[in-house]
Design a protein around this motif. Structure first.
Motif, mmCIF file in Angstrom:
data_model
loop_
_atom_site.group_PDB
_atom_site.id
_atom_site.type_symbol
_atom_site.label_atom_id
_atom_site.label_comp_id
_atom_site.label_asym_id
_atom_site.label_seq_id
_atom_site.Cartn_x
_atom_site.Cartn_y
_atom_site.Cartn_z
ATOM 1 N N GLU A 160 4.885 5.443 2.936
ATOM 2 C CA GLU A 160 4.317 6.782 2.995
ATOM 3 C C GLU A 160 5.419 7.773 2.670
ATOM 4 O OE1 GLU A 160 1.686 7.738 6.298
ATOM 5 O OE2 GLU A 160 2.515 9.759 6.294
ATOM 6 N N VAL A 192 0.875 -1.175 0.000
ATOM 7 C CA VAL A 192 0.000 0.000 0.000
ATOM 8 C C VAL A 192 0.905 1.216 0.000
ATOM 9 C CG1 VAL A 192 -1.696 1.317 1.299
ATOM 10 C CG2 VAL A 192 -1.841 -1.175 1.240
ATOM 11 N N THR A 193 0.653 2.139 -0.932
ATOM 12 C CA THR A 193 1.511 3.326 -0.976
ATOM 13 C C THR A 193 0.668 4.579 -0.842
ATOM 14 O OG1 THR A 193 1.382 3.586 -3.360
ATOM 15 C CG2 THR A 193 3.120 2.170 -2.525
ATOM 16 N N VAL A 194 1.209 5.527 -0.136
ATOM 17 C CA VAL A 194 0.579 6.844 -0.016
ATOM 18 C C VAL A 194 1.648 7.867 -0.361
ATOM 19 C CG1 VAL A 194 -0.412 8.518 1.566
ATOM 20 C CG2 VAL A 194 -1.086 6.120 1.705
ATOM 21 N N GLY A 195 1.357 8.686 -1.340
ATOM 22 C CA GLY A 195 2.342 9.672 -1.773
ATOM 23 C C GLY A 195 3.439 8.996 -2.576
#
Lengths: 229, 444
Positions: free
Chosen positions: B375, B337-340
């Protein structure tokens, strides 16, 4: 295995059994899912198209609808359209979205339409069972990926007091979302943050509400960039 | 060039004044272009023989591009580039063009490229030149025939018709039209303008010819009547034309859809069906089946949900690629899961390597699904790798085992980051953190 974790204990489960309608256009998947679900879950109906789903849900009034995101029929809106068509029942019937797709547009669209959670179809029967009980109990079910979408959409900076409360996540909600995105179960989140599982559930439900109600500029922009609107 | 000079096939060249007939002919015959052109002009005075010959060639001889397209199935020969070299920038020239007038065998007739840029430079000048030429021809004819005064009334309109027709037809020429599409709107407007001018000339010429008198009054009347008739015809035909146009559009859209479907079918065949066949053959080996299914799922997902707007090669892509590699290697699922996101730097490279090491450990010792969370923001990049294995005590790891100590902790420290390993009975989590301070130093 990590996609969705429950509290793991039977304590979270209501005493009575849960009535469930399965909506999916693949008969093989429906029967497989039925076999996988816990004995305390009664599948009272099945549907393969948008129209069938709306009719079956209105007739059976189940506690939980396991809803595929992509469905034939109707106006082409898939799962979203089923939720919209069952709007009057939303207070009693909860929707749990099932999808093979990890695409943000699919997931966020059904959540914003009113689904209480989202799990991928690859998770085990025990995990789906747990998610069904959780949704039936009024909680939200977040997978790590959904938490990732939320963090992406709302940003990772906590809200100021001046901000509209719908527009940003509080510092605590951010912490909870981050841990879920990292693969923590609700129980592990509670342990890590020294709060009760109930509090974790409250935070998750609050995030879900914000995701559904917020019309925040950035969320709109985020959605528009991904062609969700 | 001693016995039989090998000749390029007859095709209209894109180095043109009117329709490229003369330069094509020159190329075919191996004569200088100027000679051919003057010859053509002179022949025109011989009772218009040159004009007729020119018009006949214009109609019958394909352009170099058309000829090339017609012969695409033929093996490519070195001749085509020679013929259509001036247009080589815009069209691919494979295949040997064969003129309608019969073609010589393909050979080495590679004449040096025509002065393309010169013609390009004075694109409008060419039109003016043509107009002047036509006027001149008309004037000379008039002068010649003035004494006899036989057909002044028919010659001028005839010249007008011819001139107008050639101006209008030039628009239809394939290469020119293709060029128009590329050019700006102003040029397109110019094209329409030329078409209208040609049309007006032709109409006026025909009118005068038919009315047969030089009287302006009558001509005006006839003009009015003919414009009215034309208007009526347009009115009647417009719906048909529109319908035709729409059908054409629909057919084109259908063809595009068809192509897309074919591409999808090809992709599914190449990847999914092959994998399904493999899975059936390995049905006995659960580990292999899961691994194959995961790999195929990942590939298909990447193909279906690829975000074309995003830059590739960013940190998140690299982490996903590392996760895919670990998944293939050890068979346990690695959920990312990636954010940014962040652009790659040397320090980020170290971060990816450390994460890969951590994923390998988690997959090998954890034994189940590995959760990876990235993140990235302006300030820093954080990666969490979590497994649900039995956990371990860092102190108990023998000092000669470099995996954790060197590849993860040491590597992060060397690049200004930090690594923490948290292990309990419920599993292990590796936390890698890389502040963006290093990037900031590199930027200003």
């Amino acid at each position: 295995m990590s996609t969705i974790q429950g509290t793991g204990g039977a304590a979270a489960r209501p005493a009575k059994s849960v009535r469930v309608v399965i909506v999916d256009d693949h008969a093989i998947f429906r029967s497989g899912l039925k076999a996988d679900l816990d004995a305390s879950i009664h599948v009272v109906g099945e549907a393969a198209t948008v129209e069938q789903a709306i009719a079956v849900i209105a007739e059976q009034r189940p506690d939980v609808v396991l809803l595929d995101v992509h469905l034939p029929g109707g106006l082409g809106g898939g799962g979203r359209e089923v939720i919209a068509g069952s709007a009057p029942l939303l207070s009693a019937t909860r929707f749990l979205a099932l999808s093979v797709s990890d695409a943000a547009e699919d997931v966020v669209a059904v959540i914003r339409a009113g689904a209480r959670g989202y799990v991928t179809k690859t998770v085990s029967g025990a995990e789906i069972t747990d998610a069904v009980f959780r949704v039936a109990g009024g909680d939200a079910v977040f997978s790590p990926r959904l938490a990732g979408f939320v963090l992406d959409a709302f940003g990772t900076a906590p809200a100021d007091i001046a901000d509209d409360e719908l527009d940003k996540l509080s510092a605590r909600e951010l912490e909870v979302m981050r841990l879920i995105a990292r693969g923590y179960s609700y129980k592990e989140v509670a342990k890590e943050l020294f709060i009760s599982i109930k509090t974790v559930e409250t935070h998750v439900s609050a995030v879900l509400r914000k995701l559904q109600l917020s019309s925040r500029h950035e969320l709109t922009k985020w959605a528009a960039e991904r062609r969700l609107l | 060039m001693t016995t039989l000079p090998a000749r390029p096939p007859l095709a209209r060249s894109s180095d043109r004044v009117i329709a490229g007939v003369c330069s094509g002919l020159a190329l075919h015959l191996g004569w200088p272009v100027k000679t051919v052109r003057w010859g053509m002009v002179l022949a025109s005075f011989a009772g218009g023989a040159g004009l007729v010959f020119y018009a006949w060639l214009w109609i019958m001889v394909p352009t170099a591009d058309e000829a090339a397209r017609r012969n695409t199935r033929r093996p490519a020969s070195p001749i085509a580039p020679a013929v259509s070299r001036p247009a080589a920038a815009t069209t691919d020239d494979d295949g040997s063009p064969t003129g309608a007038a019969g073609s010589g065998p393909a050979g080495t007739g590679a004449t040096p490229g025509a002065p393309w840029f010169r013609v390009r430079g004075m694109r409008y000048g060419k039109e003016i030149l043509l107009g002047c030429g036509l006027l001149l021809v008309a004037g000379i004819m008039i002068a010649q025939l003035l004494g006899v005064d036989v057909s002044l009334g028919t010659l001028i309109p005839a010249a007008a018709v011819l001139g107008g027709a050639s101006i209008a037809w030039m628009q239809l020429d394939e290469t020119r039209r293709a060029g128009l599409v590329d050019k700006t709107k102003a040029d397109q407007a110019g094209g329409w303008g030329r078409l209208a001018a040609g049309l007006a000339l032709v109409v006026a010429g025909v009118l005068v010819m038919v009315s047969g008198s030089g009287s302006w009054e009558q001509t005006w009347l006839a003009l009015l009547a003919s414009v009215a008739v034309l208007g009526g015809v347009v009115l009647v035909l417009l719906p048909w034309a529109l319908k035709f146009w729409r059908d054409l559009e629909a057919e084109r859209a259908g063809r595009i859809r068809e192509t897309e479907r074919a591409e999808i079918a090809a992709h599914l065949h190449d990847s999914v069906l092959q994998t399904l066949a493999l899975i059936q053959r390995r049905a006995g080996n659960e580990h292999d089946v899961v691994r194959l299914a995961r790999a195929q799922e990942r590939e298909l997902r990447g193909w279906l949900f690829q975000d074309h707007g995003r830059e590739s090669g960013q940190l998140s892509d690299r982490i996903k690629a590392a996760a895919a590699e670990v998944e293939d290697l050890l068979g346990n699922a690695v959920e990312v899961v990636t954010v940014g996101d962040a652009a790659m730097t040397e320090a980020h490279e170290a971060l990816v390597q450390a994460s890969r090491e951590a994923m390998l450990n988690a997959s090998r010792h954890g034994g189940g699904t590995v959760s990876v969370y990235l993140e990235a923001s302006d300030g820093q990049a954080e990666i969490f790798i979590k497994d649900r294995g039995p956990g371990f005590e860092l102190g108990n790891v023998p000092s000669d085992r470099l995996g954790v100590r060197e590849s993860i902790i040491g590597r992060m420290k060397r690049h200004g980051g930090s690594a923490a390993i948290l292990s309990t009975d419920d599993g292990t989590e590796v936390r890698l953190r890389l502040p963006a301070a290093e990037n900031a130093e590199g930027k200003p």
